[in-house]
Write an enzyme that holds these catalytic residues in place. Structure first.
Site, PDB file in Angstrom:
ATOM      1  N   GLY B  20       0.845  -1.203   0.000  1.00  0.00           N
ATOM      2  CA  GLY B  20       0.000   0.000   0.000  1.00  0.00           C
ATOM      3  C   GLY B  20       0.872   1.241   0.000  1.00  0.00           C
ATOM      4  O   GLY B  20       2.100   1.157  -0.062  1.00  0.00           O
ATOM      5  N   PHE B  21       0.220   2.387   0.060  1.00  0.00           N
ATOM      6  CA  PHE B  21       0.926   3.676  -0.009  1.00  0.00           C
ATOM      7  C   PHE B  21       1.945   3.809   1.126  1.00  0.00           C
ATOM      8  O   PHE B  21       3.157   3.901   0.893  1.00  0.00           O
ATOM      9  CB  PHE B  21      -0.138   4.786   0.018  1.00  0.00           C
ATOM     10  CG  PHE B  21       0.361   6.175   0.266  1.00  0.00           C
ATOM     11  CD1 PHE B  21       1.525   6.651  -0.333  1.00  0.00           C
ATOM     12  CD2 PHE B  21      -0.369   7.038   1.081  1.00  0.00           C
ATOM     13  CE1 PHE B  21       1.952   7.958  -0.114  1.00  0.00           C
ATOM     14  CE2 PHE B  21       0.055   8.336   1.304  1.00  0.00           C
ATOM     15  CZ  PHE B  21       1.224   8.793   0.716  1.00  0.00           C
ATOM     16  N   GLY B  23       2.683   1.491   3.427  1.00  0.00           N
ATOM     17  CA  GLY B  23       3.451   0.249   3.557  1.00  0.00           C
ATOM     18  C   GLY B  23       4.657   0.223   2.635  1.00  0.00           C
ATOM     19  O   GLY B  23       5.753  -0.161   3.038  1.00  0.00           O
ATOM     20  N   ASP B  89      -4.409 -12.878   3.588  1.00  0.00           N
ATOM     21  CA  ASP B  89      -5.607 -12.137   3.974  1.00  0.00           C
ATOM     22  C   ASP B  89      -5.627 -12.058   5.489  1.00  0.00           C
ATOM     23  O   ASP B  89      -5.699 -13.096   6.166  1.00  0.00           O
ATOM     24  CB  ASP B  89      -6.829 -12.908   3.442  1.00  0.00           C
ATOM     25  CG  ASP B  89      -8.126 -12.228   3.842  1.00  0.00           C
ATOM     26  OD1 ASP B  89      -8.074 -11.190   4.542  1.00  0.00           O
ATOM     27  OD2 ASP B  89      -9.189 -12.764   3.471  1.00  0.00           O
ATOM     28  N   LYS B 192     -11.081   2.504  13.127  1.00  0.00           N
ATOM     29  CA  LYS B 192      -9.668   2.693  13.474  1.00  0.00           C
ATOM     30  C   LYS B 192      -9.517   2.806  14.993  1.00  0.00           C
ATOM     31  O   LYS B 192      -8.565   2.282  15.579  1.00  0.00           O
ATOM     32  CB  LYS B 192      -9.088   3.948  12.805  1.00  0.00           C
ATOM     33  CG  LYS B 192      -8.906   3.840  11.302  1.00  0.00           C
ATOM     34  CD  LYS B 192      -8.039   2.669  10.883  1.00  0.00           C
ATOM     35  CE  LYS B 192      -6.606   2.998  10.639  1.00  0.00           C
ATOM     36  NZ  LYS B 192      -5.845   1.863  10.064  1.00  0.00           N
ATOM     37  N   PRO B 217      -1.014   9.034  12.258  1.00  0.00           N
ATOM     38  CA  PRO B 217      -0.602  10.088  11.327  1.00  0.00           C
ATOM     39  C   PRO B 217      -1.767  11.036  11.014  1.00  0.00           C
ATOM     40  O   PRO B 217      -2.923  10.657  11.164  1.00  0.00           O
ATOM     41  CB  PRO B 217      -0.184   9.326  10.069  1.00  0.00           C
ATOM     42  CG  PRO B 217      -0.689   7.933  10.234  1.00  0.00           C
ATOM     43  CD  PRO B 217      -1.287   7.753  11.586  1.00  0.00           C
ATOM     44  N   ALA B 218      -1.438  12.245  10.582  1.00  0.00           N
ATOM     45  CA  ALA B 218      -2.477  13.230  10.225  1.00  0.00           C
ATOM     46  C   ALA B 218      -2.171  13.826   8.862  1.00  0.00           C
ATOM     47  O   ALA B 218      -1.098  14.365   8.652  1.00  0.00           O
ATOM     48  CB  ALA B 218      -2.518  14.339  11.274  1.00  0.00           C
ATOM     49  N   ILE B 220      -1.697  12.549   5.695  1.00  0.00           N
ATOM     50  CA  ILE B 220      -0.523  11.915   5.096  1.00  0.00           C
ATOM     51  C   ILE B 220      -0.482  12.146   3.574  1.00  0.00           C
ATOM     52  O   ILE B 220      -1.492  12.078   2.892  1.00  0.00           O
ATOM     53  CB  ILE B 220      -0.541  10.420   5.488  1.00  0.00           C
ATOM     54  CG1 ILE B 220       0.631   9.655   4.924  1.00  0.00           C
ATOM     55  CG2 ILE B 220      -1.818   9.753   5.119  1.00  0.00           C
ATOM     56  CD1 ILE B 220       0.758   8.279   5.611  1.00  0.00           C
TER      57      ILE B 220
END
Lengths: 473, 412
Positions: B20-21, B23, B89, B192, B217-218, B220
């Site tokens: 992912g982004f 990751g 998964d 979350k 994070p905020a 991102i």
């Protein structure tokens, strides 16, 4: 501007006039100098203070009596040093030892200096410097030691600079050199003042452990002046803007003043403002360490003036054409806001920070960096005066009310009760007045029985007078 | 920028959601930036434009020592050389056990989550809450021995867990409560929060006494960002001059944006501290003191540079040469817009459509939302290594160069 000009100006700027009047009428100096108890010699020193400083003399004279004379003398000593340094007619061979040994001159009773050229504006101060020395020797030894130390450091710094100017190019190259220059002319003063404040018990001793804070105080002021005075300095053949900054925008320093390079010049000036604004946060931090009102005022006024001047200069093409100044009305408003407390001062800083942010343009290569530094100032203010708290947030989630909320609720209930009471009272008054009127009418023979009968039978209007139906001809 | 770079020993690491982004960036860090050292993995960036010139990441972030494995739903895209890739998964115990048996990780970094925009409620719940629970239990050894002991577990949470997506947040720290239930307007944030709570409560509770921490994070952004940067640039390149000049609200609202590399760095600092604490306890030397504890704790990670919301969008537009000067800005008051947005939503809702301007987007661009990173600075020695302006340029540069490359392909 003449009287008419002024009248015209202020009739279009009533807020400024209001600020001036407010300052003149309502400003209450925390301390006032007591001329009766002053010696002749002290009076002479204050006369020199008025002559040599336009902006500082008023604030110095409102200082706490404990520091009034020391800071006045400190100022005059540095002014004396400056007058030697500024005078280009004094040869280096004479100038250098004078600057380096000025600290010892402070204890040479009766020392005076007549070597300045006649046009040097503060020449007279050195001609009669014996008065300053007399007063210096009368001070507490602790204060003497501090002033002496700073005089030594500054004298050496000036001497080094003078040698460098004589031998090679003294223009400021890097940002580091720029900071160092500003430190010598202003940062050292900050150090001396801080030590005086702490010695007198008017400043938090922790300030001495964070020298970067008072350094920022001095640098912020000095950098503001350097940005504002760029044209005047250029005309006097002095340039303080560091090459490391202007070379990002123009090839030659002179280009900043050419209309065809205006866009580049503006971007350059905003990089200078960015560089200066990085000190703002530490200035506010420093001011939080002041423990006495007059000392707070003394430090806060120049700082708020500086951020307002910075806002005025930011992306203003006029700085390359002439000397610009904040208006007198704004100055009074700023003085008023700088003589209250840190919270009011922070509001002022936030207000000017936002004004700067509103003028910031994306075509400037430092657009985002300027936005970041503005945000940082705002965030810092939020950390010293928080408007939100985790406690309140937790209570909001758990549904509990705080003491303050309970108090507010109680007050609201009381207010409601008051309103109901007033309404009831009005009702009673209406009833009483109406009864009196009805009674009076009845006494005078009003036939309420007939009126009532007419109304119940549906005749709301009085019967039309019959004579109208049979007009006499 | 320190002259001497730090070394972070992280052992055998499993990055969950490593394609992912975020990751991908964590893997890039762990492998010491193959994106900078191996030309065939270089990120696209515009050439010959000084605005997109910046120092390398490898010279500023620490030197990482680790063995890297990645598990993701699909691992065909976003691969980097030097890591082992496994399809798996997280909602399936068997699938995870298989990966754990093969990797035997000391450290799990869990970044997997459906995106806030695409995720529907059941999927969000299934992956974020149930998936995290499964992953925790497998890593903790509750579903049987997989041949190793996981010491540390770092979870990618979100700063939105304490936000109702309506109110202003000013310098908010980790003591703020989770917002859940009716007060939480965003289901993503709710899941979350649930998952973060699971993770933090699981600290030292598993058979192998695995330590856990969460990173919040905020805003991102960065290279490979397909959400925030992408949307802002889309508007910036398509809107007319007149539309571009419109601004919702006064633009005095400060907002946190965080460069993805700094977020990755925050994760790895936390992981390093967890591993160190674990080893201390295992060696019988006692755990960390309360005020320096990292295990069982959540950390805000931001660039520590809140900026005025519209300044970031305008900075991005300026990078694609759409400049909006301050005197051209047409500031529309928030109150009016919320009503307009509300009406637009209702009317278009009748036809089953969502308008571009909704009451929520209006509030979002007018709200103040920034966090305190003091805790991360103190306990993790975190610093936002890449400054905000560079992060923005990196994010925009990537999209610009990618578009240029796409256009090049079409003409060929």
């Amino acid at each position: 501007m003449g009287l008419i000009g002024n009248a015209l100006y202020y009739s279009f700027h009533p807020m400024e006039l209001r600020a001036i009047i407010q300052w003149k009428v309502w400003h209450n100096p925390p301390h006032e100098r007591n001329e009766k108890n002053e010696t002749e010699n002290q009076k002479i020193c204050f006369k020199f203070l008025d002559k040599t400083s336009r902006s500082f003399s008023a604030v110095i004279k409102e200082l706490h009596p404990e520091l009034l004379i020391p800071i006045c003398i400190f100022y005059l000593v540095l002014r004396g040093l400056d007058t030697i340094e500024d005078d280009t007619s004094i040869p280096l061979a004479t100038k250098e030892p004078l600057l380096r040994d000025f600290k010892d001159i402070l204890t040479q009773d009766g020392w005076t200096f007549t070597g300045n050229r006649p046009e040097e504006k503060d020449r007279e101060l050195l001609v009669q410097f014996n008065h300053v020395i007399t007063e210096f020797m009368n001070m507490k030894p602790e204060y003497q030691a501090i002033i002496k130390d700073i005089t030594e450091k500054m004298g050496n710094g000036m001497a080094d600079y003078a040698i460098k100017a004589e031998n090679d190019d003294a223009s400021v190259k890097t940002k580091k050199e720029y900071d160092l220059y500003c430190f010598y002319v202003a940062g050292l003063v900050g150090e001396g003042l801080t030590r005086l404040f702490v010695e007198a018990g008017f400043g938090n001793p922790a300030l001495l452990k964070r020298p970067n804070l008072h350094k920022s105080m001095g640098l912020f002021l000095q950098k503001t002046n350097i940005i504002r005075d760029v044209r005047e300095d250029f005309d006097d053949n002095r340039r303080f803007w560091p090459q490391e900054i202007w070379s990002n925008h123009v090839d030659n320093f002179e280009d900043l003043f050419k209309p065809e390079h205006l866009d580049a010049a503006l971007n350059c000036s905003s990089e200078m403002v960015l560089n200066a604004l990085e000190h703002a946060e530490e200035c506010l931090f420093y001011l939080a360490g002041m423990r006495e009102q007059s000392v707070f005022n003394f430090c806060a006024i120049p700082q708020s003036m500086a951020i307002a001047t910075m806002e005025l200069c930011f992306r203003n093409p006029d700085i390359f054409k002439r000397n610009i100044k904040i208006t007198k009305g704004d100055a009074c408003d700023l003085m008023h806001k700088s003589t209250q407390n840190l919270s009011v001062l922070c509001d002022t800083f936030r207000q000017y920070t936002r004004k700067i942010h509103k003028k910031n343009t994306p075509k400037d290569p430092n657009f985002l960096k300027i936005s970041i530094v503005c945000g940082q100032i705002e965030k810092f203010i939020e950390t010293i005066f928080p408007t939100q708290s985790a406690d309140a947030a937790n209570r909001k989630v758990s549904g509990e009310a705080t003491a303050a909320e309970l108090q507010r609720k109680r007050e609201e209930d009381e207010n409601k009760k008051d309103v109901y009471f007033m309404m009831a009272l009005m009702g009673v008054i209406v009833v009483v007045v109406a009864s009196i009127m009805i009674f009076a009418a009845w006494m005078m023979g009003a036939r309420f029985d007939l009126a009532f009968k007419e109304i119940t039978s549906g005749n709301f209007r009085p019967p039309v007078k019959s004579q109208l139906e049979h007009p006499e001809l | 920028m320190s002259a001497k770079r730090r070394t972070l020993e992280l052992g055998n690491v499993l990055v969950v959601g490593g394609c992912g982004f975020l990751g991908w960036h964590i893997v890039d860090h762990l492998l010491n930036f193959p994106s900078e050292t191996d030309p065939s993995y270089a990120l696209p960036k515009p050439v010959g434009d000084a605005r997109f010139e910046y120092p390398t990441l490898g010279s500023r972030y620490p030197d990482y020592h680790s063995t890297v494995s990645v598990v993701d739903l699909r691992t065909t895209n976003n691969r980097l050389p030097g890591a082992k890739y496994y399809d798996g998964d997280i909602t399936s115990v068997d699938s995870m056990l298989e990966v754990f048996r093969a990797v035997k990780p000391d450290l799990v970094i869990h970044t997997a989550s459906p995106s806030m925009i695409e995720g529907n409620k059941p999927l969000l719940h299934k992956v974020n809450v149930e998936g995290t629970r499964t992953l925790l239990e497998v890593a903790g050894g509750e579903h049987g021995d997989w041949g190793g002991k996981c010491k540390a577990f770092v979870y990618t949470s979100s700063s939105s867990v304490v936000h109702d997506t309506q109110s202003d947040l000013k310098n908010v720290n980790e003591e703020w409560p989770y917002i859940r239930g009716p007060a939480q307007k965003e289901y993503y944030s709710e899941t979350k929060a649930d998952a973060e709570e699971l993770v933090l409560k699981y600290n030292k509770k598993s058979p192998n006494e695995m330590l856990t921490a969460a990173i919040r994070p905020a805003g991102i952004h960065g290279e490979k960002d397909t959400t925030v940067t992408h949307k802002i640039l889309e508007h910036g390149s398509q809107a007319s001059d007149r539309v571009l000049r419109m601004q919702l609200g006064e633009n005095d609202n400060l907002f946190d944006f965080t460069y993805v590399g700094n977020v990755a760095y925050g994760h790895l600092l936390a992981a390093h501290r967890l591993l160190a604490s674990y080893d201390l306890v295992a060696a019988g030397k006692g755990g960390p003191l309360d005020y320096e504890r990292v295990d069982g704790e959540a950390f805000n990670i931001t660039n520590d540079s809140p900026v005025y919301f519209w300044d970031v969008t305008r900075a991005m537009w300026a990078l694609i040469n759409r400049v909006v000067e301050p005197e051209q800005v047409w500031a529309l008051p928030e109150g009016l817009l919320e009503t307009v947005g509300g009406i637009a939503e209702t009317v278009m809702g009748l036809f089953g459509k969502t308008p571009r301007l909704t009451a929520r987007t209006v509030r979002y661009s007018c709200m103040t939302r920034y966090y305190s990173t003091e805790k991360a600075k103190r306990r993790l020695a975190y610093l936002p290594v890449v400054p905000l302006d560079e992060g923005i340029a990196r994010a925009v540069g990537y999209i610009v160069a990618q578009k240029q490359a796409d256009a090049g392909k079409k003409t060929l």
